[in-house]
Write a protein that holds these residues in place. Structure first.
Motif, mmCIF file in Angstrom:
data_model
loop_
_atom_site.group_PDB
_atom_site.id
_atom_site.type_symbol
_atom_site.label_atom_id
_atom_site.label_comp_id
_atom_site.label_asym_id
_atom_site.label_seq_id
_atom_site.Cartn_x
_atom_site.Cartn_y
_atom_site.Cartn_z
ATOM 1 N N VAL A 103 -14.665 43.544 -31.433
ATOM 2 C CA VAL A 103 -14.419 42.895 -30.148
ATOM 3 C C VAL A 103 -13.264 43.619 -29.469
ATOM 4 O O VAL A 103 -12.122 43.582 -29.942
ATOM 5 N N TYR A 104 -13.576 44.310 -28.362
ATOM 6 C CA TYR A 104 -12.561 45.048 -27.615
ATOM 7 C C TYR A 104 -12.085 44.205 -26.434
ATOM 8 O O TYR A 104 -12.846 43.433 -25.855
ATOM 9 N N ASP A 105 -10.824 44.405 -26.085
ATOM 10 C CA ASP A 105 -10.304 43.751 -24.886
ATOM 11 C C ASP A 105 -10.097 44.750 -23.752
ATOM 12 O O ASP A 105 -9.448 44.458 -22.754
ATOM 13 N N VAL A 106 -10.646 45.972 -23.921
ATOM 14 C CA VAL A 106 -10.564 47.013 -22.896
ATOM 15 C C VAL A 106 -11.978 47.494 -22.567
ATOM 16 O O VAL A 106 -12.901 47.369 -23.367
ATOM 17 N N ASP A 107 -12.120 48.039 -21.370
ATOM 18 C CA ASP A 107 -13.381 48.642 -20.936
ATOM 19 C C ASP A 107 -13.533 49.964 -21.688
ATOM 20 O O ASP A 107 -12.977 50.994 -21.318
ATOM 21 N N GLU B 210 -26.550 55.345 -29.858
ATOM 22 C CA GLU B 210 -27.391 56.337 -30.539
ATOM 23 C C GLU B 210 -27.488 56.030 -32.033
ATOM 24 O O GLU B 210 -28.502 56.312 -32.672
ATOM 25 N N HIS B 211 -26.451 55.422 -32.580
ATOM 26 C CA HIS B 211 -26.452 55.074 -34.003
ATOM 27 C C HIS B 211 -27.210 53.777 -34.283
ATOM 28 O O HIS B 211 -27.311 53.365 -35.437
ATOM 29 N N GLY B 212 -27.684 53.120 -33.251
ATOM 30 C CA GLY B 212 -28.446 51.888 -33.442
ATOM 31 C C GLY B 212 -27.685 50.625 -33.108
ATOM 32 O O GLY B 212 -28.144 49.524 -33.416
ATOM 33 N N ALA B 213 -26.514 50.763 -32.470
ATOM 34 C CA ALA B 213 -25.695 49.594 -32.158
ATOM 35 C C ALA B 213 -26.204 48.858 -30.923
ATOM 36 O O ALA B 213 -26.923 49.408 -30.090
ATOM 37 N N VAL B 214 -25.794 47.602 -30.834
ATOM 38 C CA VAL B 214 -25.990 46.796 -29.630
ATOM 39 C C VAL B 214 -24.602 46.604 -29.003
ATOM 40 O O VAL B 214 -23.682 46.140 -29.664
ATOM 41 N N TRP B 215 -24.517 46.973 -27.734
ATOM 42 C CA TRP B 215 -23.259 46.862 -26.995
ATOM 43 C C TRP B 215 -23.378 45.694 -26.026
ATOM 44 O O TRP B 215 -24.198 45.711 -25.115
ATOM 45 N N GLU C 8 -18.098 35.017 -30.799
ATOM 46 C CA GLU C 8 -18.640 34.449 -32.039
ATOM 47 C C GLU C 8 -19.906 35.180 -32.464
ATOM 48 O O GLU C 8 -20.152 35.375 -33.656
ATOM 49 N N LEU C 9 -20.710 35.602 -31.493
ATOM 50 C CA LEU C 9 -21.939 36.339 -31.786
ATOM 51 C C LEU C 9 -21.644 37.703 -32.387
ATOM 52 O O LEU C 9 -22.323 38.142 -33.324
ATOM 53 N N VAL C 10 -20.639 38.383 -31.871
ATOM 54 C CA VAL C 10 -20.391 39.777 -32.216
ATOM 55 C C VAL C 10 -19.418 39.954 -33.366
ATOM 56 O O VAL C 10 -19.630 40.804 -34.244
ATOM 57 N N MET D 224 -20.853 45.520 -30.858
ATOM 58 C CA MET D 224 -19.521 45.589 -30.271
ATOM 59 C C MET D 224 -19.549 44.875 -28.927
ATOM 60 O O MET D 224 -20.602 44.746 -28.287
ATOM 61 N N LEU D 225 -18.381 44.395 -28.518
ATOM 62 C CA LEU D 225 -18.234 43.626 -27.290
ATOM 63 C C LEU D 225 -17.054 44.170 -26.515
ATOM 64 O O LEU D 225 -15.996 44.444 -27.087
ATOM 65 N N SER D 226 -17.247 44.342 -25.194
ATOM 66 C CA SER D 226 -16.135 44.816 -24.371
ATOM 67 C C SER D 226 -16.324 44.367 -22.929
ATOM 68 O O SER D 226 -17.458 44.141 -22.477
ATOM 69 N N PRO D 227 -15.222 44.237 -22.186
ATOM 70 C CA PRO D 227 -15.357 43.988 -20.753
ATOM 71 C C PRO D 227 -15.907 45.234 -20.067
ATOM 72 O O PRO D 227 -15.773 46.355 -20.581
ATOM 73 N N TYR D 228 -16.515 45.037 -18.909
ATOM 74 C CA TYR D 228 -17.069 46.167 -18.157
ATOM 75 C C TYR D 228 -16.822 45.896 -16.676
ATOM 76 O O TYR D 228 -17.407 44.976 -16.090
ATOM 77 N N ALA D 229 -15.930 46.667 -16.110
ATOM 78 C CA ALA D 229 -15.543 46.458 -14.716
ATOM 79 C C ALA D 229 -16.722 46.698 -13.775
ATOM 80 O O ALA D 229 -17.455 47.690 -13.908
ATOM 81 N N GLY D 230 -16.916 45.761 -12.834
ATOM 82 C CA GLY D 230 -17.947 45.927 -11.823
ATOM 83 C C GLY D 230 -19.356 45.592 -12.277
ATOM 84 O O GLY D 230 -20.326 45.888 -11.558
#
Length: 254
Positions: A121-125, A136-141, A159-161, A168-174
């Motif tokens: 869980v990231y707190d940065v974009d 590419e490695h098979g992850a869900v972002w 909780e899901l991630v 992985m989870l991160s904010p995404y601006a815009g």
């Protein structure tokens, strides 16, 4: 006159004896027999019935719960409503910034270093070129718009991630919707973390060998967790640039 014949020995009846019968001709009285009526263990029977009924109820509840859980599961990508699908080749490493067609990106050229995707869980974009390598490695972002998502929705996504391999989870601006989910060549946008497609996408796409160019590749990158790159950051790049083919979109995402 003739005399009465004398009774023969053994033929006379002893006084007080009537051949095993009591005076008056009645038979010998036997002591009464105590007949014990077997008692049925009604308490045990009732308890056994109660246990059986409880077991059936628990089993029934479990079956219903499993059926409800499985009702939302998907067995093919096209069962996820509104899914965008694309066609990008893998192994396209670059050291320069990439302008992606999709936002967030779902594939294409990317940095040689991948973002850690071990339920991180990231707190940065997160820098997009590194996130695409994780796909590419098979992850869900899982990405979200920090300006439009509600606190409760974000807690649900965390909780899901959190701690779940391949995510992985991160904010995404815009971001054009509160939430979006990406895997290699697949994407879905949702307005709420309660949308059934969130878990459908996560369950079906994570480490799906049919879609990821590098199935089985690791998601672990502790160095990225300790020092995550953010969008637009070019201070740490790696790999050698490889020419990439122009992507072809099969089903544009909204």
């Amino acid at each position: 006159m003739a005399k009465d014949p004398k009774p023969q020995n053994g033929g006379a009846t002893r006084a007080g004896s009537s051949g095993g019968r009591t005076p008056g001709g009645k038979g010998r009285t036997r002591p009464p027999v105590n007949v014990v009526t077997p008692q049925r263990p009604w308490g045990l029977i009732a308890a056994a019935v109660a246990v059986a009924v409880f077991a059936v109820a628990v089993l029934g509840y479990a079956v219903v719960t499993v059926n409800r859980s499985n009702a939302d599961k998907v067995t093919s990508a096209d069962q996820i409503a509104g899914l965008g699908t694309f066609e990008y080749a893998g192994a396209q490493h670059v050291t320069t910034p990439v302008t992606y067609t999709e936002s967030p990106p779902v594939g294409g050229p990317h940095d040689n270093e991948w973002a850690d995707c071990t339920g991180t869980v990231y707190d940065v974009d997160v820098r997009h070129e590194n996130a695409v390598h994780s796909l590419e490695h098979g992850a869900v972002w899982v990405s979200y718009n920090p300006d439009t998502i509600a606190d409760g929705e974000l807690d649900t996504l965390k909780e899901l991630v959190d701690g779940r391999q391949g995510m992985m989870l991160s904010p995404y601006a815009g971001l054009t919707s509160p939430i979006s989910l990406q895997s290699w060549n697949h994407q879905v946008f949702v307005d709420s973390a309660a949308d059934e497609r969130v878990e459908q996408f996560a369950d079906f796409m994570v480490f799906n060998a049919d879609f990821s160019p590098e199935p089985g590749a690791t998601c672990s990158n502790p160095a990225f967790i300790s020092d995550p790159l953010v969008a637009g950051d070019q201070t740490r790049v790696g790999g050698t640039a490889v020419p990439s083919d122009a992507p072809v979109s099969e089903t544009p995402a909204p």
